[in-house]
Design a protein around this motif. Structure first.
Motif, mmCIF file in Angstrom:
data_model
loop_
_atom_site.group_PDB
_atom_site.id
_atom_site.type_symbol
_atom_site.label_atom_id
_atom_site.label_comp_id
_atom_site.label_asym_id
_atom_site.label_seq_id
_atom_site.Cartn_x
_atom_site.Cartn_y
_atom_site.Cartn_z
ATOM 1 N N UNK A 213 -13.796 -28.214 22.706
ATOM 2 C CA UNK A 213 -14.523 -28.307 21.444
ATOM 3 C C UNK A 213 -15.933 -27.765 21.627
ATOM 4 N N UNK A 214 -16.514 -27.244 20.531
ATOM 5 C CA UNK A 214 -17.925 -26.878 20.532
ATOM 6 C C UNK A 214 -18.587 -27.598 19.374
ATOM 7 N N UNK A 215 -19.864 -27.878 19.536
ATOM 8 C CA UNK A 215 -20.585 -28.722 18.592
ATOM 9 C C UNK A 215 -21.859 -28.025 18.148
ATOM 10 N N UNK A 216 -22.148 -28.093 16.849
ATOM 11 C CA UNK A 216 -23.400 -27.564 16.323
ATOM 12 C C UNK A 216 -24.190 -28.680 15.656
ATOM 13 N N UNK A 217 -25.505 -28.495 15.623
ATOM 14 C CA UNK A 217 -26.411 -29.457 14.997
ATOM 15 C C UNK A 217 -27.126 -28.708 13.869
ATOM 16 N N UNK A 218 -26.651 -28.834 12.613
ATOM 17 C CA UNK A 218 -27.208 -28.040 11.514
ATOM 18 C C UNK A 218 -28.718 -28.164 11.321
#
Length: 77
Positions: free
Chosen positions: A17-22
């Motif tokens: 999984x990859x995660x972004x922080x808007x």
């Protein structure tokens, strides 16, 4: 003072999984499991904020970020 940030977890094409922080543009992380990705993104957020402070940049505070889903019927060609 604790601050909460919304994260978006995406399945990675190569697995894991990859995660972004808007609220923190450019702040991303990854992991083999959701749990690992969440641990890693916490570290990424801490480092991102540390870098912003070192560069005397403002640290974004998240205010009422809403993430939702919309259902559409794609047009058939």
């Amino acid at each position: 003072m604790m601050q909460e940030y919304t994260i978006i977890i995406h399945p990675a094409e190569e697995g894991g999984f990859w995660v972004e922080v808007p609220t923190l543009p450019g702040c991303f992380s990854q992991g083999e499991s959701i749990e690992e990705a969440m641990r890693n993104v916490k570290e990424a957020i801490d480092l991102h904020i540390e870098c912003l402070k070192e560069e005397n940049e403002p640290v974004p505070i998240e205010n009422d970020l809403i993430i939702s889903r919309v259902q559409v019927n794609p047009v058939q060609a």
